[in-house]
Structures are given as C-alpha cells and as structure tokens.
Write a protein that holds these residues in place. Structure first.
Motif, PDB file in Angstrom:
ATOM      1  N   GLU A   2      67.688  -7.582  46.489  1.00 49.34           N
ATOM      2  CA  GLU A   2      68.279  -8.292  45.349  1.00 49.34           C
ATOM      3  C   GLU A   2      68.245  -7.416  44.090  1.00 49.34           C
ATOM      4  OE1 GLU A   2      69.475 -11.584  44.996  1.00 49.34           O
ATOM      5  OE2 GLU A   2      69.556 -11.466  47.170  1.00 49.34           O
ATOM      6  N   PRO A   3      69.282  -7.504  43.260  1.00 45.79           N
ATOM      7  CA  PRO A   3      69.241  -6.763  42.000  1.00 45.79           C
ATOM      8  C   PRO A   3      68.162  -7.324  41.078  1.00 45.79           C
ATOM      9  CG  PRO A   3      71.266  -8.049  42.174  1.00 45.79           C
ATOM     10  CD  PRO A   3      70.517  -8.229  43.447  1.00 45.79           C
ATOM     11  N   ALA A   4      67.623  -6.474  40.217  1.00 35.75           N
ATOM     12  CA  ALA A   4      66.649  -6.918  39.223  1.00 35.75           C
ATOM     13  C   ALA A   4      67.338  -7.853  38.242  1.00 35.75           C
ATOM     14  CB  ALA A   4      66.055  -5.722  38.496  1.00 35.75           C
ATOM     15  N   ARG A   5      66.677  -8.960  37.943  1.00 31.38           N
ATOM     16  CA  ARG A   5      67.222  -9.949  37.007  1.00 31.38           C
ATOM     17  C   ARG A   5      66.762  -9.612  35.599  1.00 31.38           C
ATOM     18  NH1 ARG A   5      64.309 -14.384  40.152  1.00 31.38           N
ATOM     19  NH2 ARG A   5      62.909 -12.651  39.887  1.00 31.38           N
ATOM     20  N   LEU A  22      77.363  -3.337  29.483  1.00 33.10           N
ATOM     21  CA  LEU A  22      76.886  -2.062  30.025  1.00 33.10           C
ATOM     22  C   LEU A  22      76.180  -2.251  31.369  1.00 33.10           C
ATOM     23  CD1 LEU A  22      75.466  -0.307  26.845  1.00 33.10           C
ATOM     24  CD2 LEU A  22      77.402   0.455  28.225  1.00 33.10           C
ATOM     25  N   LEU A  23      75.412  -3.312  31.492  1.00 34.94           N
ATOM     26  CA  LEU A  23      74.660  -3.559  32.722  1.00 34.94           C
ATOM     27  C   LEU A  23      75.529  -4.100  33.859  1.00 34.94           C
ATOM     28  CD1 LEU A  23      71.415  -5.133  31.228  1.00 34.94           C
ATOM     29  CD2 LEU A  23      71.683  -2.846  32.209  1.00 34.94           C
ATOM     30  N   SER A  24      76.701  -4.612  33.536  1.00 31.97           N
ATOM     31  CA  SER A  24      77.538  -5.252  34.554  1.00 31.97           C
ATOM     32  C   SER A  24      77.993  -4.289  35.645  1.00 31.97           C
ATOM     33  CB  SER A  24      78.747  -5.931  33.915  1.00 31.97           C
ATOM     34  OG  SER A  24      79.627  -4.977  33.364  1.00 31.97           O
ATOM     35  N   ASP A  25      78.049  -3.003  35.350  1.00 32.28           N
ATOM     36  CA  ASP A  25      78.480  -2.011  36.349  1.00 32.28           C
ATOM     37  C   ASP A  25      77.331  -1.475  37.203  1.00 32.28           C
ATOM     38  OD1 ASP A  25      81.121  -2.217  35.593  1.00 32.28           O
ATOM     39  OD2 ASP A  25      80.989  -0.577  34.143  1.00 32.28           O
ATOM     40  N   GLU A  26      76.121  -1.843  36.870  1.00 29.82           N
ATOM     41  CA  GLU A  26      74.946  -1.347  37.600  1.00 29.82           C
ATOM     42  C   GLU A  26      74.677  -2.242  38.807  1.00 29.82           C
ATOM     43  OE1 GLU A  26      73.387   1.482  36.923  1.00 29.82           O
ATOM     44  OE2 GLU A  26      74.776   1.774  35.253  1.00 29.82           O
ATOM     45  N   THR A  27      74.643  -1.651  39.989  1.00 30.98           N
ATOM     46  CA  THR A  27      74.461  -2.447  41.205  1.00 30.98           C
ATOM     47  C   THR A  27      73.048  -2.988  41.353  1.00 30.98           C
ATOM     48  OG1 THR A  27      74.020  -0.446  42.471  1.00 30.98           O
ATOM     49  CG2 THR A  27      76.288  -1.268  42.460  1.00 30.98           C
ATOM     50  N   GLY A  28      72.047  -2.309  40.813  1.00 30.32           N
ATOM     51  CA  GLY A  28      70.668  -2.753  40.974  1.00 30.32           C
ATOM     52  C   GLY A  28      70.164  -3.643  39.862  1.00 30.32           C
ATOM     53  N   LEU A  29      71.034  -3.967  38.911  1.00 34.70           N
ATOM     54  CA  LEU A  29      70.645  -4.782  37.761  1.00 34.70           C
ATOM     55  C   LEU A  29      71.647  -5.902  37.559  1.00 34.70           C
ATOM     56  CD1 LEU A  29      69.923  -1.890  35.238  1.00 34.70           C
ATOM     57  CD2 LEU A  29      68.250  -3.090  36.634  1.00 34.70           C
ATOM     58  N   ARG A  30      71.136  -7.049  37.142  1.00 31.27           N
ATOM     59  CA  ARG A  30      72.033  -8.168  36.859  1.00 31.27           C
ATOM     60  C   ARG A  30      71.515  -8.914  35.635  1.00 31.27           C
ATOM     61  NH1 ARG A  30      72.631 -13.486  40.277  1.00 31.27           N
ATOM     62  NH2 ARG A  30      70.469 -12.912  40.579  1.00 31.27           N
ATOM     63  N   CYS A  31      72.309  -8.955  34.575  1.00 29.01           N
ATOM     64  CA  CYS A  31      71.941  -9.698  33.380  1.00 29.01           C
ATOM     65  C   CYS A  31      72.215 -11.176  33.654  1.00 29.01           C
ATOM     66  CB  CYS A  31      72.739  -9.218  32.176  1.00 29.01           C
ATOM     67  SG  CYS A  31      72.224 -10.051  30.668  1.00 29.01           S
ATOM     68  N   VAL A  32      71.154 -11.956  33.670  1.00 30.23           N
ATOM     69  CA  VAL A  32      71.297 -13.362  34.017  1.00 30.23           C
ATOM     70  C   VAL A  32      71.059 -14.309  32.838  1.00 30.23           C
ATOM     71  CG1 VAL A  32      70.756 -13.007  36.441  1.00 30.23           C
ATOM     72  CG2 VAL A  32      68.911 -13.529  34.846  1.00 30.23           C
ATOM     73  N   ARG A  33      70.536 -13.773  31.749  1.00 23.71           N
ATOM     74  CA  ARG A  33      70.260 -14.654  30.619  1.00 23.71           C
ATOM     75  C   ARG A  33      70.234 -13.868  29.325  1.00 23.71           C
ATOM     76  NH1 ARG A  33      65.059 -18.062  31.110  1.00 23.71           N
ATOM     77  NH2 ARG A  33      65.905 -18.248  33.179  1.00 23.71           N
ATOM     78  N   ARG A  34      70.676 -14.543  28.254  1.00 19.46           N
ATOM     79  CA  ARG A  34      70.570 -14.006  26.898  1.00 19.46           C
ATOM     80  C   ARG A  34      69.950 -15.084  26.037  1.00 19.46           C
ATOM     81  NH1 ARG A  34      76.563 -12.478  26.845  1.00 19.46           N
ATOM     82  NH2 ARG A  34      76.586 -13.963  25.147  1.00 19.46           N
ATOM     83  N   ALA A  35      69.102 -14.672  25.090  1.00 18.07           N
ATOM     84  CA  ALA A  35      68.469 -15.619  24.176  1.00 18.07           C
ATOM     85  C   ALA A  35      68.342 -14.968  22.805  1.00 18.07           C
ATOM     86  CB  ALA A  35      67.088 -16.021  24.696  1.00 18.07           C
ATOM     87  N   SER A  36      68.310 -15.792  21.774  1.00 14.05           N
ATOM     88  CA  SER A  36      68.167 -15.264  20.419  1.00 14.05           C
ATOM     89  C   SER A  36      66.709 -15.146  20.002  1.00 14.05           C
ATOM     90  CB  SER A  36      68.928 -16.146  19.428  1.00 14.05           C
ATOM     91  OG  SER A  36      68.404 -17.460  19.443  1.00 14.05           O
ATOM     92  N   GLY A  37      65.804 -15.737  20.786  1.00  3.64           N
ATOM     93  CA  GLY A  37      64.383 -15.655  20.483  1.00  3.64           C
ATOM     94  C   GLY A  37      63.551 -15.828  21.737  1.00  3.64           C
ATOM     95  N   VAL A  38      62.319 -15.384  21.669  1.00  2.00           N
ATOM     96  CA  VAL A  38      61.433 -15.441  22.826  1.00  2.00           C
ATOM     97  C   VAL A  38      61.097 -16.881  23.201  1.00  2.00           C
ATOM     98  CG1 VAL A  38      59.130 -14.803  23.656  1.00  2.00           C
ATOM     99  CG2 VAL A  38      60.526 -13.139  22.426  1.00  2.00           C
ATOM    100  N   ALA A  39      60.878 -17.736  22.218  1.00  4.98           N
ATOM    101  CA  ALA A  39      60.534 -19.140  22.509  1.00  4.98           C
ATOM    102  C   ALA A  39      61.615 -19.806  23.352  1.00  4.98           C
ATOM    103  CB  ALA A  39      60.306 -19.913  21.216  1.00  4.98           C
ATOM    104  N   ASN A  40      62.871 -19.474  23.095  1.00  3.13           N
ATOM    105  CA  ASN A  40      63.974 -20.035  23.883  1.00  3.13           C
ATOM    106  C   ASN A  40      63.971 -19.506  25.307  1.00  3.13           C
ATOM    107  OD1 ASN A  40      64.899 -21.357  21.586  1.00  3.13           O
ATOM    108  ND2 ASN A  40      66.301 -19.710  21.058  1.00  3.13           N
ATOM    109  N   LEU A  41      63.521 -18.283  25.484  1.00  2.34           N
ATOM    110  CA  LEU A  41      63.546 -17.655  26.802  1.00  2.34           C
ATOM    111  C   LEU A  41      62.441 -18.167  27.713  1.00  2.34           C
ATOM    112  CD1 LEU A  41      64.732 -15.392  28.663  1.00  2.34           C
ATOM    113  CD2 LEU A  41      62.912 -13.940  27.727  1.00  2.34           C
ATOM    114  N   VAL A  42      61.247 -18.307  27.189  1.00  3.41           N
ATOM    115  CA  VAL A  42      60.079 -18.543  28.045  1.00  3.41           C
ATOM    116  C   VAL A  42      59.814 -20.011  28.357  1.00  3.41           C
ATOM    117  CG1 VAL A  42      58.994 -16.382  27.350  1.00  3.41           C
ATOM    118  CG2 VAL A  42      58.432 -18.474  26.108  1.00  3.41           C
TER     119      VAL A  42
END
Length: 102
Positions: A2-5, A22-42
């Motif tokens: 599996e690609p790294a999330r 930029l990451l969309s072309d990398e086969t071993g990486l997949r951007c699965v989430r974006r957040a404006s702050g850490v509290a929203n992410l975790v």
C-alpha cells in the motif's frame, strides 16, 4: 504494498493544494487528508503514516507542541518551512521530527 498515507497540515490552501498535486504522481505516496491545524487532524484514530507539517501555523501553536500531538496520535512528522524564523526551526528540531525541509 500500500502507498504511504500522507496528510498535509498548512493554514495556506495554496501550499496544501500544491503539495497534494506534487504527490499525486508518486506511486508510493498518497495524500489522503489536508487540515489547517493539528487539532483538526488528530481527532479520531490515526490513519496517516506521515504528516507534512507547516512550521508556523497561524493558530498560536508552537512547532514542538504540534509535533508532540501528531507523534502521540501515532504518526510521523516532516516539517516544512521557508526557514525565515530560526527560533521556530530550532524549536521544531528539538521535538524530534523525521526532518525539517525548506
């Protein structure tokens, strides 16, 4: 294998969109989430392998506390910076991220 999330935490949408593109072309990486702050992410269980973290967020948090929160959540951290604030770069470096990149 599996690609790294990847998640991107940045309070500037342009940076998040550019990194995602930029990451969309990398086969071993997949951007699965974006957040404006850490509290929203975790919120909730960790489902991210690596967080690309903006060094200086506009929410008043410090790099060290953001790295600690992400690490405690269960993910690794790579700090992204333009490097204009040496104090914040040192603060982030002391918090033991995978690295700090410009």
């Amino acid at each position: 294998m599996e690609p790294a999330r990847i998640a991107i935490v940045d309070d500037h949408d342009l940076v998040s969109v550019a990194l995602t593109t930029l990451l969309s072309d990398e086969t071993g990486l997949r951007c699965v989430r974006r957040a404006s702050g850490v509290a929203n992410l975790v919120r909730g269980p960790c489902d991210i392998d690596l967080v690309v973290l903006d060094l200086q967020l506009s929410d008043g948090t410090s790099p060290a506390e953001n790295i600690a929160a992400i690490t405690a959540w269960g993910s690794r951290v790579l700090v992204l910076t333009s490097g204009e604030n040496p104090y914040l770069v040192r603060d982030a470096s002391r918090a033991d991220p995978l690295g700090v990149i410009r």
